[in-house]
Motif scaffolding. Sequence first.
Motif, PDB file in Angstrom:
ATOM      1  N   GLU A   1      -3.388  -5.971   6.950  1.00 44.41           N
ATOM      2  CA  GLU A   1      -4.291  -7.114   7.130  1.00 44.41           C
ATOM      3  C   GLU A   1      -5.605  -6.886   6.378  1.00 44.41           C
ATOM      4  N   GLU A   2      -6.112  -5.659   6.404  1.00 42.89           N
ATOM      5  CA  GLU A   2      -7.362  -5.368   5.688  1.00 42.89           C
ATOM      6  C   GLU A   2      -7.159  -5.468   4.183  1.00 42.89           C
ATOM      7  N   TRP A   3      -6.021  -4.986   3.695  1.00 46.00           N
ATOM      8  CA  TRP A   3      -5.736  -5.096   2.258  1.00 46.00           C
ATOM      9  C   TRP A   3      -5.608  -6.563   1.824  1.00 46.00           C
ATOM     10  N   SER A   4      -5.158  -7.444   2.730  1.00 50.46           N
ATOM     11  CA  SER A   4      -4.843  -8.831   2.333  1.00 50.46           C
ATOM     12  C   SER A   4      -6.061  -9.624   1.888  1.00 50.46           C
ATOM     13  N   THR A   5      -7.277  -9.118   2.151  1.00 51.18           N
ATOM     14  CA  THR A   5      -8.490  -9.833   1.724  1.00 51.18           C
ATOM     15  C   THR A   5      -9.241  -9.085   0.625  1.00 51.18           C
ATOM     16  N   TYR A   6      -8.621  -8.038   0.079  1.00 48.89           N
ATOM     17  CA  TYR A   6      -9.297  -7.231  -0.945  1.00 48.89           C
ATOM     18  C   TYR A   6      -9.464  -8.032  -2.244  1.00 48.89           C
TER      19      TYR A   6
ATOM     20  N   SER B   1      -1.914   4.843   3.730  1.00 51.70           N
ATOM     21  CA  SER B   1      -3.146   4.160   3.328  1.00 51.70           C
ATOM     22  C   SER B   1      -4.116   4.055   4.507  1.00 51.70           C
ATOM     23  N   GLU B   2      -5.419   4.260   4.231  1.00 56.77           N
ATOM     24  CA  GLU B   2      -6.423   4.171   5.286  1.00 56.77           C
ATOM     25  C   GLU B   2      -6.639   2.738   5.749  1.00 56.77           C
ATOM     26  N   LEU B   3      -6.314   1.762   4.888  1.00 56.77           N
ATOM     27  CA  LEU B   3      -6.498   0.353   5.240  1.00 56.77           C
ATOM     28  C   LEU B   3      -5.190  -0.229   5.764  1.00 56.77           C
ATOM     29  N   SER B   4      -5.297  -1.099   6.760  1.00 54.91           N
ATOM     30  CA  SER B   4      -4.110  -1.773   7.273  1.00 54.91           C
ATOM     31  C   SER B   4      -3.682  -2.874   6.302  1.00 54.91           C
TER      32      SER B   4
ATOM     33  N   PRO C   1       0.832  -1.220   0.000  1.00 53.80           N
ATOM     34  CA  PRO C   1       0.000   0.000   0.000  1.00 53.80           C
ATOM     35  C   PRO C   1       0.859   1.259   0.000  1.00 53.80           C
TER      36      PRO C   1
END
Length: 612
Positions: free
Chosen positions: A233-238, A228-231, A224
């Motif tokens: 871990e959050e990006w890893s499931t996008y 980035s607003e997403l962590s 990212p």
Amino acid sequence: MEPGLWSIQAYSRDAKGNVVSLSEPTKVQGKHEAAVSLVLSKTEAKTTEIRATNVIYSLSLSGGAELHWEGYLSSETLEAGSWEVWKRHQDSFFWQKTKELPQGVTSFVDSEVRAHEYLYAVRFVAPPEAGLLFPSPLMESQGPKTGVLDVTWSFDHYFAPVSQRLSASALDVTGDSDPDPTFIDLIAHFRTKSDFAQRAQLLASLGLTMKREIPSLLAALVEPHPGSELSLEEWSTYQDDNLFLEPNWILEAGALDRVASNLPWYLEYLRIPGAHEETTGSHSVRIAVVDSGLNEDQLPASVRVLPGYNFVARSGDTRDDYEGVYHGTKVSRTISEAMPVVSLQPVKVLGAGGSGTAVDVSEGMLYAAGLHDSVVNPTPAHIMNLSLGQLSESSALRKAVERIANETDILMVAAAGNTPSGVRGPSLYYPAALAQVLAVGTASPGLDGPWRAYYSHYGHALDVVAPPSFAEGTSFSTALVSGVAGLMLSQGIDLRDIRSILTTTAMDIGLPGWDEEHGYGLVHAQWAAKDIRSLRLEVKDASGESLQEEVPLKGATKRFYLPPGEYTVEAWVNVQGGAFPQVGDYLGYAERIMVHESGEVDVSVTLSEKGN
């Protein structure tokens, strides 16, 4: 009725077997439904006076049928002609003509192995020049007198006692259970080639930076943008319509850090000395060691080291810098113990701490297979040793494995994984858990022979087990199996057959047959290198007549239909290739077996290694 044109005609005979009436022949087509009405009319034509009598039917040990009969002539007139032998299956009402014999021959041998399933009959047929003379009636035999002998077999493999001080107790059992999966960046998988072609725009629109790409997998290593607003871990499931993200998992070397033994007991357990009687390998066999690199000066002079590549530093420097462990070097030494003459190619995907990412491992595997997009490998591997792994599944690893399996014949051999504090349930590390990969667990010596090592992962995808080498861990079991596979290849065994031969020839330990803790069993290097997949069963009667059958090593039951009597069963694995059993062969007997008419007998034979 079978396809074809059939002629149907009806006869009736009197008590003496003479034809007294018959119908006109009618043609019908086989495999079609038809209704046929046959009208019999009286006939004045004669029937041959020659009859078959005392039709005796017996079985030979080979399974064939022997038929004997006598010819009876009711008058002084001598007729020329021939005998017809007919048979029908016990489950059918159709008689089929099997053989025509001259008048002077009154015996017949049918070599059909399943002759015990048939009934036989004989009739006499007059020659055409005799005019209209009907054949004699079929004289049916009463069937053979047989009994059933069912033979099963198993093996008693000898394993020399191993000092527990030199094996299990030397293992450092401290430490946590399975480490938590970790990652520091992401892998972007594009759904189509068109999406991959637009990777720069798609990633930029999401706020992702591309660090590296793998075109053959339609994938890229990304992270990212700062802020980035997403962590992570959050990006890893996008995921969206064009791509999905997954963690770039950290993979670990599959070793434990204590030396297990200075004795080559593990070579004896695998029967590697016996395999070395056939071959010690060949430099024409190339094994890629996908690991932490290797230090050539630590290997025997008989090992040829090929140029490889370092995917951690993106250079040609493949020295093993995993200080204090030197995992790749130890794996390479272990391979050379099983296969002294070999060409090894270091593919460095693990860094100085013994870990690497899914992207680096995937790229290293593609390179080893000669399939990398940009780094050319002029000497792609025949066998790929993967003494590493991670519990979490990786799409990048899966795609690399699938491409290698689809485009090459390379044998991928991977470690099942370790948990120092003990495995709590079925689970294999990746890539060993993938179906295209030969998964190897560890078996340690026990009081009653080898059993799964408590730290060795297991599960439904496990193929085989092997001992560790001079260090504990599934890494070194895997290396030994890679070396055995190399010996097989040097013997001319087709690379595509090696996996099935390894599982077929493995020594069954644990529960009978395949089980999730030991797979198909402990690798038997000598049987595998010699491609020994069968044993010989010999059944001998009291007169010395015998029947021999080749049956699979891991077959279930062999059924014999035998005349009543006393029998001996011998089972023999001809390891040494001699005319008679020798030291090193496997042999088993069962004696004084009584087979009774219409009876069934079950016999189990245990084969043991023949000693001096």
